[in-house]
Design a protein around this motif. Structure first.
Motif, PDB file in Angstrom:
ATOM      1  N   THR A 165      14.513  -1.023  -7.681  1.00  0.00           N
ATOM      2  CA  THR A 165      14.092  -1.363  -6.411  1.00  0.00           C
ATOM      3  C   THR A 165      13.686  -2.888  -6.506  1.00  0.00           C
ATOM      4  OG1 THR A 165      13.725   0.811  -5.655  1.00  0.00           O
ATOM      5  CG2 THR A 165      12.806  -1.117  -4.205  1.00  0.00           C
ATOM      6  N   LEU A 166      12.703  -2.901  -7.289  1.00  0.00           N
ATOM      7  CA  LEU A 166      12.223  -4.335  -7.372  1.00  0.00           C
ATOM      8  C   LEU A 166      13.326  -5.478  -7.670  1.00  0.00           C
ATOM      9  CD1 LEU A 166       9.822  -6.481  -8.063  1.00  0.00           C
ATOM     10  CD2 LEU A 166       9.881  -5.795 -10.472  1.00  0.00           C
ATOM     11  N   ILE A 167      14.374  -5.373  -8.708  1.00  0.00           N
ATOM     12  CA  ILE A 167      15.242  -6.360  -8.938  1.00  0.00           C
ATOM     13  C   ILE A 167      16.198  -6.536  -7.504  1.00  0.00           C
ATOM     14  CG2 ILE A 167      17.377  -6.810 -10.069  1.00  0.00           C
ATOM     15  CD1 ILE A 167      15.855  -5.256 -12.585  1.00  0.00           C
ATOM     16  N   THR A 168      16.536  -5.336  -6.714  1.00  0.00           N
ATOM     17  CA  THR A 168      17.288  -5.697  -5.762  1.00  0.00           C
ATOM     18  C   THR A 168      16.485  -6.128  -4.611  1.00  0.00           C
ATOM     19  OG1 THR A 168      18.309  -3.383  -6.154  1.00  0.00           O
ATOM     20  CG2 THR A 168      18.497  -3.992  -3.916  1.00  0.00           C
ATOM     21  N   LEU A 169      15.150  -6.070  -4.332  1.00  0.00           N
ATOM     22  CA  LEU A 169      14.642  -6.592  -3.465  1.00  0.00           C
ATOM     23  C   LEU A 169      14.483  -8.220  -3.755  1.00  0.00           C
ATOM     24  CD1 LEU A 169      11.827  -4.109  -2.174  1.00  0.00           C
ATOM     25  CD2 LEU A 169      13.790  -4.707  -1.094  1.00  0.00           C
ATOM     26  N   ALA A 170      14.411  -8.520  -4.974  1.00  0.00           N
ATOM     27  CA  ALA A 170      14.115  -9.951  -5.377  1.00  0.00           C
ATOM     28  C   ALA A 170      15.421 -10.720  -5.211  1.00  0.00           C
ATOM     29  CB  ALA A 170      13.683  -9.893  -6.763  1.00  0.00           C
TER      30      ALA A 170
ATOM     31  N   TRP B 291       0.794  -1.192  -0.099  1.00  0.00           N
ATOM     32  CA  TRP B 291       0.096   0.085  -0.067  1.00  0.00           C
ATOM     33  C   TRP B 291       0.898   1.452   0.070  1.00  0.00           C
ATOM     34  CZ3 TRP B 291      -2.329   2.018   5.065  1.00  0.00           C
ATOM     35  CH2 TRP B 291      -3.099   3.357   4.792  1.00  0.00           C
ATOM     36  N   VAL B 292       1.844   1.140   0.701  1.00  0.00           N
ATOM     37  CA  VAL B 292       2.837   2.350   0.937  1.00  0.00           C
ATOM     38  C   VAL B 292       3.314   2.658  -0.454  1.00  0.00           C
ATOM     39  CG1 VAL B 292       4.935   3.364   1.888  1.00  0.00           C
ATOM     40  CG2 VAL B 292       3.192   2.299   3.435  1.00  0.00           C
ATOM     41  N   LEU B 293       3.990   1.550  -1.233  1.00  0.00           N
ATOM     42  CA  LEU B 293       4.579   1.652  -2.504  1.00  0.00           C
ATOM     43  C   LEU B 293       3.653   2.283  -3.609  1.00  0.00           C
ATOM     44  CD1 LEU B 293       6.913  -1.635  -2.445  1.00  0.00           C
ATOM     45  CD2 LEU B 293       7.449   0.766  -2.158  1.00  0.00           C
ATOM     46  N   HIS B 294       2.410   1.854  -3.400  1.00  0.00           N
ATOM     47  CA  HIS B 294       1.276   2.200  -4.439  1.00  0.00           C
ATOM     48  C   HIS B 294       0.990   3.606  -4.176  1.00  0.00           C
ATOM     49  CE1 HIS B 294      -1.702   1.726  -7.615  1.00  0.00           C
ATOM     50  NE2 HIS B 294      -2.642   2.195  -6.470  1.00  0.00           N
ATOM     51  N   ASP B 295       0.746   4.171  -2.839  1.00  0.00           N
ATOM     52  CA  ASP B 295      -0.266   5.334  -2.537  1.00  0.00           C
ATOM     53  C   ASP B 295       1.019   6.510  -2.667  1.00  0.00           C
ATOM     54  OD1 ASP B 295      -1.644   7.390  -1.425  1.00  0.00           O
ATOM     55  OD2 ASP B 295      -2.727   6.039  -0.290  1.00  0.00           O
TER      56      ASP B 295
ATOM     57  N   LEU C  74       4.894  -0.898 -10.948  1.00  0.00           N
ATOM     58  CA  LEU C  74       5.526   0.511 -11.257  1.00  0.00           C
ATOM     59  C   LEU C  74       6.882   0.045 -11.819  1.00  0.00           C
ATOM     60  CD1 LEU C  74       4.779   2.056  -7.659  1.00  0.00           C
ATOM     61  CD2 LEU C  74       3.563   2.435  -9.988  1.00  0.00           C
ATOM     62  N   TRP C  75       6.795  -0.707 -12.857  1.00  0.00           N
ATOM     63  CA  TRP C  75       8.050  -1.385 -13.248  1.00  0.00           C
ATOM     64  C   TRP C  75       9.088  -0.212 -13.723  1.00  0.00           C
ATOM     65  CZ3 TRP C  75      11.233  -5.354 -13.546  1.00  0.00           C
ATOM     66  CH2 TRP C  75      12.078  -5.420 -14.551  1.00  0.00           C
ATOM     67  N   ASN C  76       8.539   0.809 -14.558  1.00  0.00           N
ATOM     68  CA  ASN C  76       9.040   1.833 -15.169  1.00  0.00           C
ATOM     69  C   ASN C  76       9.844   2.582 -14.100  1.00  0.00           C
ATOM     70  OD1 ASN C  76       8.563   1.025 -17.775  1.00  0.00           O
ATOM     71  ND2 ASN C  76       6.699   2.399 -17.852  1.00  0.00           N
ATOM     72  N   GLU C  77       9.367   2.956 -13.029  1.00  0.00           N
ATOM     73  CA  GLU C  77       9.802   3.772 -12.003  1.00  0.00           C
ATOM     74  C   GLU C  77      10.473   2.942 -10.772  1.00  0.00           C
ATOM     75  OE1 GLU C  77       6.649   3.675 -12.429  1.00  0.00           O
ATOM     76  OE2 GLU C  77       6.118   5.588 -13.590  1.00  0.00           O
ATOM     77  N   GLN C  78      10.082   1.882 -10.678  1.00  0.00           N
ATOM     78  CA  GLN C  78      10.816   1.267  -9.578  1.00  0.00           C
ATOM     79  C   GLN C  78      11.562  -0.191  -9.998  1.00  0.00           C
ATOM     80  OE1 GLN C  78      10.839   2.416  -6.733  1.00  0.00           O
ATOM     81  NE2 GLN C  78       9.321   4.193  -6.976  1.00  0.00           N
TER      82      GLN C  78
END
Length: 376
Positions: A167-172, A106-110, A160-164
Motif C-alpha cells: 500500500t505504501l509503495i502504491t500510494l507513493a 491515525w486510522v492506519l495506525h489504530d 507498518l512496513w512489513n504489513e503495509q
C-alpha cells in the motif's frame, strides 16, 4: 457577471479569475471531508467507544465546511481584497488537508479502524486527485496541500512496513503522478488565463475603437451618447455640478473649399490638439460630435469655471489660428456653455438642448463668441 463588469487590469483580472475558480471548485469540498470522516468513524470496529473522538471530528470538519461557506467572495474587485480572500480560503483548505492527513495516519495506525481503513485511504486518494486537477491555480499551495494529505499516512505506513509496504509503495507512486499532473494542470490553467487576458485586451481595443474618432482621437458621438446620460444621472443623484461646452468651428466649409479636405482634416486635428491642451484635466471628456462640432463634458465643474476655460480656448484659437504649409490661416469657434440644473433640466436631452441652443445663439450673433446657456 456581465462582460462590462469584468476587471480590466491584467493583474486584477487574474486575481478575480482565480478567486472565482477557487470559490466554485471548493464549494462542496468541505462536505466530502465531513462525509468521509462519518463513514470512517461509523464503519469502524467500535464507533460507540470512540464517540467523543467521532463527535470531535464531526465538529471540526463541520466547522471547516461552515467557514468555507461563510468566506464569501468580496463585493469589490480591488486586488488587495481579492488577495486577502484567497489567502484566507487557502488557509482553510490547507488546514483541512492537514487535519485529514493526520486523520488518515491515525486510522492506519489504530486497530479499531481496521474495518474502515480502506474508506479513509480511498478518501485520501479522492481528495488529492481533486486538488491536483481542480486547484492548480496556485501551484505552490496545491503542492503543499497534497503533501499535507499524503505524508502523515505514508509515515504511518512506513512504521507498518512489513504489513503495509504494498500500500505504501502504491500510494507513493500515485503521489508522484499527482505531483506531475498538478504541474501540467497548472501550465494549462496559466495558458487558459493568458488566452482570456488576450481576448479581454482585444475586446477592450475594439471597444476603444468604437468609442474613438479616428481622425482626432477624441471620443466620438457614440461615446458621447453613452457617457452623457450617465454623467447627468450621477450629477442629479449626488447633486454635483456638471458643465457642458459645445464648440463649432466657424466657416469650416470655406476651409475645405479653399484649401481642400486634407487641409480640413489637418485643421480638425489641430483643433482637437488645442482642446487637449486647454481642457487637460483627467476628468474632462473631450469629444468630436460630428463634422466640425465638438464637445467637452466637465464633471465637478461650475458654470463659472467652465466659462473661463472655454473663453481661454476661444481666445487662444483666435490669436494663433491654424498653420498649414507655413501659412497661418485664421480660425475661430463659436461656443455654448452650460451647467446642469436639476430644477430646469428634466432630462439629459433637455440639458443638451439648452446648451445647443446657446451654441446656435453664438453662431447667430456673428460667431467667434461664447454664449452661456444660463441666460438662454
Amino acid at each position: 457577471m456581465a462582460d462590462t463588469e469584468l476587471p480590466r487590469q491584467p493583474e486584477t483580472f487574474a486575481l478575480w479569475r482565480e478567486a472565482q475558480d477557487t470559490s466554485l471548485r471548493t464549494r462542496l469540498g468541505g462536505a466530502y471531508y465531513l462525509l468521509a470522516w462519518l463513514l470512517t468513524w461509523l464503519f469502524s470496529a467500535a464507533p460507540v467507544e470512540m464517540l467523543e473522538w467521532g463527535l470531535a471530528g464531526v465538529g471540526f470538519f463541520t466547522l471547516m465546511l461552515t467557514l468555507r461557506l461563510l468566506n464569501r467572495l468580496p463585493a469589490e474587485q480591488a486586488p488587495q481584497a481579492l488577495r486577502t480572500w484567497l489567502d484566507r480560503h487557502w488557509a482553510l483548505i490547507l488546514l483541512t488537508a492537514l487535519a485529514w492527513g493526520f486523520t488518515h495516519a491515525w486510522v492506519l495506525h489504530d486497530p479499531l479502524f481496521s474495518d474502515s481503513r480502506l474508506i479513509a485511504t480511498l478518501s485520501t486518494i479522492a481528495f488529492s486527485t481533486a486538488l491536483a486537477f481542480n486547484f492548480s491555480m496556485r501551484k505552490g499551495h496545491a503542492y503543499l496541500a497534497l503533501l499535507l494529505l499524503y505524508l502523515p499516512g505514508l509515515l504511518a505506513l512506513t512504521l507498518l512496513w512489513n504489513e503495509q509496504r504494498a500500500t505504501l509503495i502504491t500510494l507513493a507512486f500515485y503521489l508522484s503522478y499527482l505531483l506531475l499532473a498538478l504541474n501540467r494542470s497548472h501550465r494549462e490553467y496559466r495558458n487558459t488565463l493568458t488566452l482570456e487576458l488576450k481576448l479581454l485586451e482585444q475586446q477592450e481595443n475594439l471597444e476603444l475603437l468604437s468609442r474613438t474618432d479616428s481622425l482626432t482621437q477624441l471620443g466620438n458621438r457614440y461615446h458621447f451618447n453613452s457617457l452623457f446620460p450617465a454623467m447627468v444621472a450621477n450629477a442629479q443623484r449626488q447633486s454635483n455640478s456638471l458643465s457642458l461646452v459645445l464648440l463649432d468651428i466657424d466657416y469650416f466649409k470655406q476651409v475645405n473649399d479653399a484649401h481642400g479636405h486634407a487641409c480640413g482634416d489637418a485643421c480638425l486635428s489641430a483643433f482637437a490638439e488645442l482642446m487637449r491642451q486647454v481642457f487637460r484635466r483627467d476628468s474632462d471628456a473631450l469629444l468630436r460630435l460630428g463634422g466640425e462640432e465638438f464637445g467637452v463634458l466637465m464633471p465637478g465643474t461650475t458654470l463659472e469655471q467652465a466659462h473661463l476655460l472655454a473663453e481661454s480656448f476661444r481666445l487662444e484659437l483666435e490669436q494663433h489660428g491654424f498653420s498649414v504649409h507655413g501659412q497661418n490661416l485664421p480660425l475661430t469657434t463659436s461656443l455654448g456653455v452650460g451647467c446642469f440644473d436639476k430644477n430646469r433640466d428634466v432630462s439629459a436631452e433637455a440639458f443638451f438642448k439648452r446648451v445647443d441652443d446657446a451654441l446656435y445663439r453664438a453662431k447667430g450673433a456673428g460667431r467667434n463668441c461664447l454664449i452661456l446657456a444660463s441666460v438662454a
